[in-house]
Design an enzyme around this catalytic site. Structure first.
Site, PDB file in Angstrom:
ATOM      1  N   ALA A  76       0.854  -1.190   0.000  1.00  0.00           N
ATOM      2  CA  ALA A  76       0.000   0.000   0.000  1.00  0.00           C
ATOM      3  C   ALA A  76       0.888   1.239   0.000  1.00  0.00           C
ATOM      4  CB  ALA A  76      -0.885  -0.017   1.227  1.00  0.00           C
ATOM      5  N   GLY A 123       0.234  -5.307   0.538  1.00  0.00           N
ATOM      6  CA  GLY A 123      -0.896  -5.359  -0.397  1.00  0.00           C
ATOM      7  C   GLY A 123      -0.499  -5.930  -1.752  1.00  0.00           C
ATOM      8  N   GLU A 142      -0.689  -9.584  -1.331  1.00  0.00           N
ATOM      9  CA  GLU A 142      -2.118  -9.927  -1.263  1.00  0.00           C
ATOM     10  C   GLU A 142      -2.786  -9.864  -2.642  1.00  0.00           C
ATOM     11  OE1 GLU A 142      -3.402  -8.598   3.186  1.00  0.00           O
ATOM     12  OE2 GLU A 142      -2.818  -7.008   1.834  1.00  0.00           O
ATOM     13  N   GLU A 185       3.848  -5.492   7.001  1.00  0.00           N
ATOM     14  CA  GLU A 185       2.996  -4.493   7.650  1.00  0.00           C
ATOM     15  C   GLU A 185       3.358  -4.287   9.118  1.00  0.00           C
ATOM     16  OE1 GLU A 185       1.917  -6.895   5.648  1.00  0.00           O
ATOM     17  OE2 GLU A 185       0.340  -6.150   4.321  1.00  0.00           O
TER      18      GLU A 185
HETATM   19  N1  DAK Z   1       4.590   3.335  -0.442  1.00  0.00           N
HETATM   20  C1  DAK Z   1       5.040   4.515  -0.923  1.00  0.00           C
HETATM   21  N2  DAK Z   1       6.264   4.663  -1.482  1.00  0.00           N
HETATM   22  C2  DAK Z   1       7.055   3.599  -1.555  1.00  0.00           C
HETATM   23  C3  DAK Z   1       6.670   2.329  -1.030  1.00  0.00           C
HETATM   24  C4  DAK Z   1       5.359   2.214  -0.475  1.00  0.00           C
HETATM   25  N3  DAK Z   1       4.866   1.061  -0.018  1.00  0.00           N
HETATM   26  N4  DAK Z   1       7.684   1.449  -1.217  1.00  0.00           N
HETATM   27  C5  DAK Z   1       8.660   2.151  -1.815  1.00  0.00           C
HETATM   28  N5  DAK Z   1       8.292   3.443  -2.018  1.00  0.00           N
HETATM   29  C6  DAK Z   1       9.065   4.520  -2.618  1.00  0.00           C
HETATM   30  C7  DAK Z   1      10.195   4.974  -1.687  1.00  0.00           C
HETATM   31  O1  DAK Z   1       9.717   5.908  -0.737  1.00  0.00           O
HETATM   32  C8  DAK Z   1      11.152   5.585  -2.700  1.00  0.00           C
HETATM   33  O2  DAK Z   1      10.663   6.867  -3.055  1.00  0.00           O
HETATM   34  P1  DAK Z   1      11.647   8.152  -3.140  1.00  0.00           P
HETATM   35  O3  DAK Z   1      12.315   8.228  -1.816  1.00  0.00           O
HETATM   36  O4  DAK Z   1      12.591   7.802  -4.272  1.00  0.00           O
HETATM   37  O5  DAK Z   1      10.743   9.292  -3.438  1.00  0.00           O
HETATM   38  C9  DAK Z   1      11.004   4.685  -3.920  1.00  0.00           C
HETATM   39  O6  DAK Z   1       9.741   4.045  -3.799  1.00  0.00           O
HETATM   40  C10 DAK Z   1      12.096   3.615  -4.012  1.00  0.00           C
HETATM   41  O7  DAK Z   1      12.109   2.894  -2.770  1.00  0.00           O
HETATM   42  P2  DAK Z   1      13.448   2.568  -1.950  1.00  0.00           P
HETATM   43  O8  DAK Z   1      14.428   3.650  -2.161  1.00  0.00           O
HETATM   44  O9  DAK Z   1      13.045   2.262  -0.555  1.00  0.00           O
HETATM   45  O10 DAK Z   1      13.943   1.263  -2.722  1.00  0.00           O
HETATM   46  P3  DAK Z   1      14.831   0.068  -2.130  1.00  0.00           P
HETATM   47  O11 DAK Z   1      15.169  -0.760  -3.322  1.00  0.00           O
HETATM   48  O12 DAK Z   1      15.952   0.588  -1.277  1.00  0.00           O
HETATM   49  O13 DAK Z   1      13.871  -0.771  -1.169  1.00  0.00           O
HETATM   50  C11 DAK Z   1      11.787  -1.888  -0.583  1.00  0.00           C
HETATM   51  C12 DAK Z   1      12.784  -1.461  -1.705  1.00  0.00           C
HETATM   52  C13 DAK Z   1      10.557  -2.458  -1.269  1.00  0.00           C
HETATM   53  C14 DAK Z   1      12.439  -2.994   0.272  1.00  0.00           C
HETATM   54  C15 DAK Z   1      11.450  -0.663   0.310  1.00  0.00           C
HETATM   55  O14 DAK Z   1      11.066   0.391  -0.555  1.00  0.00           O
HETATM   56  C16 DAK Z   1      10.361  -0.930   1.277  1.00  0.00           C
HETATM   57  O15 DAK Z   1      10.577  -1.558   2.315  1.00  0.00           O
HETATM   58  N6  DAK Z   1       9.140  -0.429   0.931  1.00  0.00           N
HETATM   59  C17 DAK Z   1       8.003  -0.510   1.817  1.00  0.00           C
HETATM   60  C18 DAK Z   1       7.446  -1.908   1.909  1.00  0.00           C
HETATM   61  C19 DAK Z   1       6.223  -1.898   2.787  1.00  0.00           C
HETATM   62  O16 DAK Z   1       6.319  -1.792   3.996  1.00  0.00           O
HETATM   63  N7  DAK Z   1       5.077  -1.886   2.125  1.00  0.00           N
HETATM   64  C20 DAK Z   1       3.807  -1.550   2.755  1.00  0.00           C
HETATM   65  C21 DAK Z   1       3.229  -2.717   3.457  1.00  0.00           C
HETATM   66  S1  DAK Z   1       1.709  -2.214   4.269  1.00  0.00           S
HETATM   67  C22 DAK Z   1      -5.014  -0.455   5.811  1.00  0.00           C
HETATM   68  C23 DAK Z   1      -4.094  -0.887   6.748  1.00  0.00           C
HETATM   69  C24 DAK Z   1      -2.902  -1.370   6.377  1.00  0.00           C
HETATM   70  C25 DAK Z   1      -2.547  -1.454   5.043  1.00  0.00           C
HETATM   71  C26 DAK Z   1      -3.459  -1.070   4.096  1.00  0.00           C
HETATM   72  C27 DAK Z   1      -4.683  -0.563   4.458  1.00  0.00           C
HETATM   73  N8  DAK Z   1      -6.258   0.094   6.237  1.00  0.00           N
HETATM   74  C28 DAK Z   1      -6.665   0.112   7.624  1.00  0.00           C
HETATM   75  C29 DAK Z   1      -7.109   0.727   5.266  1.00  0.00           C
HETATM   76  C30 DAK Z   1      -1.216  -1.903   4.717  1.00  0.00           C
HETATM   77  C31 DAK Z   1      -0.910  -2.428   3.603  1.00  0.00           C
HETATM   78  C32 DAK Z   1       0.497  -2.620   3.207  1.00  0.00           C
HETATM   79  O17 DAK Z   1       0.699  -3.076   2.131  1.00  0.00           O
END
Ligand code: DAK
Length: 257
Positions: A65, A108, A111, A131
């Protein structure tokens, strides 16, 4: 319809939806989830399309997400609720969906792959539910579909520790059907899509529905559902054509009737 956050292609009977926010690693914003749901629904209604492929391209499937969008949102914000509502619509698509996963499929994103019916992974695919690191938990099936697939202990490790699993392990766990080199990911997905697209569409639709039931219902109820679908298909023209073609030693011509 045209979409801002995805690309939609049609290749014969195959519809391809490519998530397209590469700068944000295809993070699932409200707009991207809405576009994906609407495009898949449009393809689901399209009589020329029989199978859909969902992909993020070669580098990344989806990094979860959109954290920027969610950071200050409350649970009942219109966009948060709207995003989840569009997300749920993806689970109601009736035609088979193949996820072609390369790179990260996180949160997400993982998922979304699990909402598809078949997962083809490239060697670079990484699946994870991180998450927990953000103070939350999976909200679109990551504790439910994942657990039914990989079992309690592996799901616990992925969801509680936020560990990623690599493509080969995903295949071993039954989370990916096949692991292929990145360059052949789309060819492999299309090959399988074409194979399914050549089958009788009504039988494909009923088979998908019936297998989905297996994950949602007790065995007796699932068997009853299967039996009713089986009887129903007996009245289809394609069932008669399939059996006739076999006996006449020729290729069947299925019409979806
Ligand atoms: N959201 C927004 N931006 C993201 C992102 C994300 N999930 N993942 C990466 N980016 C962005 C980074 O901020 C960066 O942007 P800039 O800084 O260049 O502007 C760009 O993409 C490149 O990312 P990295 O520089 O971090 O790239 P790396 O290769 O170093 O690392 C990575 C890749 C995938 C390991 C890392 O980016 C990472 O850990 N990303 C986050 C993974 C994550 O935690 N995903 C979210 C899971 S939560 C809800 C409740 C909960 C949820 C939904 C709804 N409700 C109650 C409605 C939760 C859902 C989820 O999916």
């Amino acid at each position: 319809m045209s979409y801002e956050n995805i690309l939609v292609d049609k290749s014969g009977a195959i519809g391809i939806v490519t998530l397209n926010r590469p700068q944000q690693l295809n993070a699932l914003s409200y707009g991207l989830v809405k576009d994906t749901a609407l495009a898949l629904e449009e393809l689901d209604r399209d009589p020329e399309i029989r199978v859909m492929i969902v992909t993020g391209g070669e580098k990344v499937f989806a990094a979860g997400a959109d954290i920027k969008e969610m950071a200050d949102a409350g649970a009942f914000d219109e966009r948060v609720q709207g995003r989840l509502a569009y997300r749920d619509r993806i689970n109601k698509i009736t035609k088979p969906m193949i996820a072609a996963v390369s790179g990260y499929a996180l949160g997400g994103g993982c998922e979304l792959a699990l909402s598809c019916d078949i997962i083809i992974a490239s060697e670079t695919a990484r699946f994870g539910q991180p998450e927990i690191n953000l103070g939350t938990i999976p909200g679109s099936g990551g504790t439910q579909r994942l657990t039914r697939l990989v079992g309690k202990y592996r799901a616990m490790e992925m969801v509680l520790a936020g560990d990623f699993i690599e493509a080969d392990e995903a295949k071993r766990l039954g989370l990916a059907n096949k692991v292929v080199p990145v360059e052949s990911l789309m060819d492999e997905a299309k090959k399988l899509a074409q194979k399914i697209a050549a089958k009788p569409p009504l039988a494909v639709k009923f088979a998908k529905e019936s297998i989905q039931k297996a994950l949602n219902t007790p065995l007796d109820e699932g068997l009853e559902f299967e039996r009713k679908s089986f009887y129903l298909l007996f009245s289809s023209e394609d069932r008669r054509e399939g059996m006739k073609a076999f006996l006449e030693k020729r290729k069947p011509e299925f019409k979806g009737k």
